[in-house]
Motif scaffolding. Structure first.
Motif, short mmCIF file in Angstrom:
data_model
loop_
_atom_site.label_atom_id
_atom_site.label_comp_id
_atom_site.label_asym_id
_atom_site.label_seq_id
_atom_site.Cartn_x
_atom_site.Cartn_y
_atom_site.Cartn_z
N LEU A 97 27.73 23.26 4.64
CA LEU A 97 26.48 23.01 3.44
C LEU A 97 26.44 21.39 3.28
CD1 LEU A 97 24.53 24.91 2.35
CD2 LEU A 97 25.81 24.55 0.10
N GLY A 98 25.14 20.86 3.31
CA GLY A 98 25.01 19.48 3.01
C GLY A 98 23.71 19.37 2.44
N PRO A 99 23.29 18.09 2.07
CA PRO A 99 21.98 17.79 1.47
C PRO A 99 20.72 18.22 2.01
CG PRO A 99 23.69 15.84 1.50
CD PRO A 99 24.14 16.98 2.32
N ALA A 100 20.71 18.28 3.49
CA ALA A 100 19.78 18.49 4.14
C ALA A 100 19.24 20.18 3.79
CB ALA A 100 19.78 18.39 5.79
N ASP A 101 20.26 20.86 3.55
CA ASP A 101 20.26 22.33 3.23
C ASP A 101 19.55 22.48 1.81
OD1 ASP A 101 21.40 22.99 5.65
OD2 ASP A 101 23.26 22.66 4.75
N LEU A 102 19.26 21.61 1.03
CA LEU A 102 18.88 21.69 -0.43
C LEU A 102 17.63 21.13 -0.84
CD1 LEU A 102 22.62 21.30 -1.86
CD2 LEU A 102 21.61 23.62 -1.18
N LEU A 103 17.44 21.41 -1.78
CA LEU A 103 16.12 20.77 -2.47
C LEU A 103 16.27 20.63 -3.84
CD1 LEU A 103 13.17 23.19 -1.12
CD2 LEU A 103 13.66 20.67 -0.36
N PRO A 104 15.63 19.70 -4.58
CA PRO A 104 15.82 19.69 -6.03
C PRO A 104 15.53 20.91 -6.75
CG PRO A 104 14.60 17.87 -5.34
CD PRO A 104 14.64 18.71 -4.07
N ALA A 105 16.42 21.26 -7.65
CA ALA A 105 15.83 22.50 -8.58
C ALA A 105 14.92 22.37 -9.39
CB ALA A 105 17.28 22.92 -9.29
N THR A 106 13.80 23.35 -9.55
CA THR A 106 12.82 23.13 -10.65
C THR A 106 12.66 24.10 -11.48
OG1 THR A 106 11.81 24.49 -9.00
CG2 THR A 106 11.56 22.36 -8.41
N GLY A 107 11.60 23.96 -12.46
CA GLY A 107 11.35 24.80 -13.65
C GLY A 107 12.55 24.79 -14.54
N ALA A 108 12.74 25.52 -15.24
CA ALA A 108 13.81 25.64 -16.55
C ALA A 108 15.23 25.63 -15.79
CB ALA A 108 13.52 26.93 -17.40
N ALA A 109 15.18 26.33 -14.56
CA ALA A 109 16.61 26.24 -13.94
C ALA A 109 16.90 24.64 -13.33
CB ALA A 109 16.59 27.40 -12.88
N GLY A 110 16.04 23.89 -13.52
CA GLY A 110 16.13 22.57 -12.78
C GLY A 110 17.00 21.57 -13.78
N CYS A 111 17.33 21.89 -15.02
CA CYS A 111 18.05 20.83 -15.88
C CYS A 111 19.14 20.83 -15.68
CB CYS A 111 17.54 21.38 -17.19
SG CYS A 111 15.94 21.72 -17.67
N GLU A 112 19.86 19.52 -15.71
CA GLU A 112 21.16 19.02 -15.76
C GLU A 112 21.90 19.34 -16.87
OE1 GLU A 112 21.26 14.84 -14.73
OE2 GLU A 112 21.62 15.49 -12.61
N LEU A 113 22.95 19.90 -16.92
CA LEU A 113 23.89 20.06 -18.16
C LEU A 113 25.11 18.88 -18.41
CD1 LEU A 113 24.21 23.93 -17.80
CD2 LEU A 113 22.67 22.86 -19.45
N TYR A 114 25.21 18.71 -19.52
CA TYR A 114 26.31 17.80 -20.16
C TYR A 114 27.01 18.29 -20.75
CZ TYR A 114 22.83 14.44 -18.26
OH TYR A 114 21.89 13.68 -17.14
N TRP A 115 28.32 18.66 -20.26
CA TRP A 115 29.51 19.17 -21.00
C TRP A 115 30.29 18.24 -21.66
CZ3 TRP A 115 30.47 24.38 -20.97
CH2 TRP A 115 29.89 25.18 -20.04
N ARG A 116 30.43 18.30 -22.73
CA ARG A 116 31.54 17.77 -23.81
C ARG A 116 32.57 18.53 -24.44
NH1 ARG A 116 26.09 15.66 -24.09
NH2 ARG A 116 26.13 13.34 -23.33
N ARG A 117 33.75 17.87 -24.31
CA ARG A 117 34.75 18.49 -25.10
C ARG A 117 34.64 18.22 -26.69
NH1 ARG A 117 39.67 20.71 -23.77
NH2 ARG A 117 39.23 20.37 -21.63
N TYR A 118 35.04 19.35 -27.52
CA TYR A 118 34.98 19.25 -28.90
C TYR A 118 36.06 19.75 -29.46
CZ TYR A 118 30.00 17.68 -28.77
OH TYR A 118 28.91 16.84 -28.34
N GLY A 119 37.38 19.31 -29.52
CA GLY A 119 38.64 19.89 -29.84
C GLY A 119 38.86 20.72 -28.67
N GLN A 120 38.91 21.90 -28.85
CA GLN A 120 39.32 22.78 -27.85
C GLN A 120 38.28 23.67 -27.13
OE1 GLN A 120 42.62 23.09 -26.78
NE2 GLN A 120 42.92 21.55 -28.07
#
Length: 184
Positions: free
Chosen positions: A139-162
């Motif tokens: 699987l490579g970049p040519a097989d994919l497109l940008p995600a769109t709609g509500a499912a197209g948002c990046e998530l940012y994970w952060r640690r808060y204690g455990q």
């Protein structure tokens, strides 16, 4: 006053207060996510809780199955997952909009692990074998497109204690709701 001082002292000594999301913490967070996210999940416990607490019918959820499969896709990155969602259980209706490839990487500028979605250009050849990591070899970049709609948002994970917590960046992830007729 003593009570307030004691509460502040406990809070300052807690791991939450000490979380800096430093580069080493980001690497640790990334490793933890790549260990914890792959798997099969459903919301059966939520449905049970809603029945037991007599949640109003309008507020109840339907059965949802979600899976994350770690794949080997070096052209996309070192930490890659394929996600699927089915409604009604693990053999239920497949949601093409939620059938995505997620890449995870450290984002030292934001002090977070960035989880970025993409969608399949042609999901059909992969859909029936979504739980088999071998399905996605090559699987490579040519097989994919940008995600769109509500499912197209990046998530940012952060640690808060455990705890590990994810959120999107509201300024970057605004969508126009057709039902509410406003940005959400």
């Amino acid at each position: 006053m003593r009570t307030a001082t004691a509460i502040i002292a406990i809070w300052l000594a807690s791991p939450v207060a000490l979380a800096t999301n430093s580069p080493i913490e980001l690497r640790t967070t990334l490793a933890a996510l790549m260990e914890r996210l792959p798997g099969r999940f459903d919301n059966a416990a939520q449905l049970f809780f809603e029945r037991e607490t007599q949640t109003a019918e309008a507020g109840r959820h339907g059965r949802v199955f979600r899976s994350f499969v770690r794949i080997d896709a070096p052209a996309l990155g070192s930490n890659v997952l394929v996600a699927q969602v089915r409604y009604g259980g693990d053999t239920g209706r497949f949601d093409d909009a939620e059938f995505q490839v997620w890449t995870l990487e450290d984002d030292t500028d934001r002090k977070a692990v960035r989880m970025s979605p993409r969608r399949f250009r042609n999901p059909a050849p992969y859909r029936d074998k979504a739980l088999d990591p071998d399905t996605f070899r090559g699987l490579g970049p040519a097989d994919l497109l940008p995600a769109t709609g509500a499912a197209g948002c990046e998530l940012y994970w952060r640690r808060y204690g455990q705890d590990l917590r994810a959120a999107n960046e509201p300024e970057e992830c605004r969508r126009r709701s057709t039902s509410l007729k406003r940005d959400v």
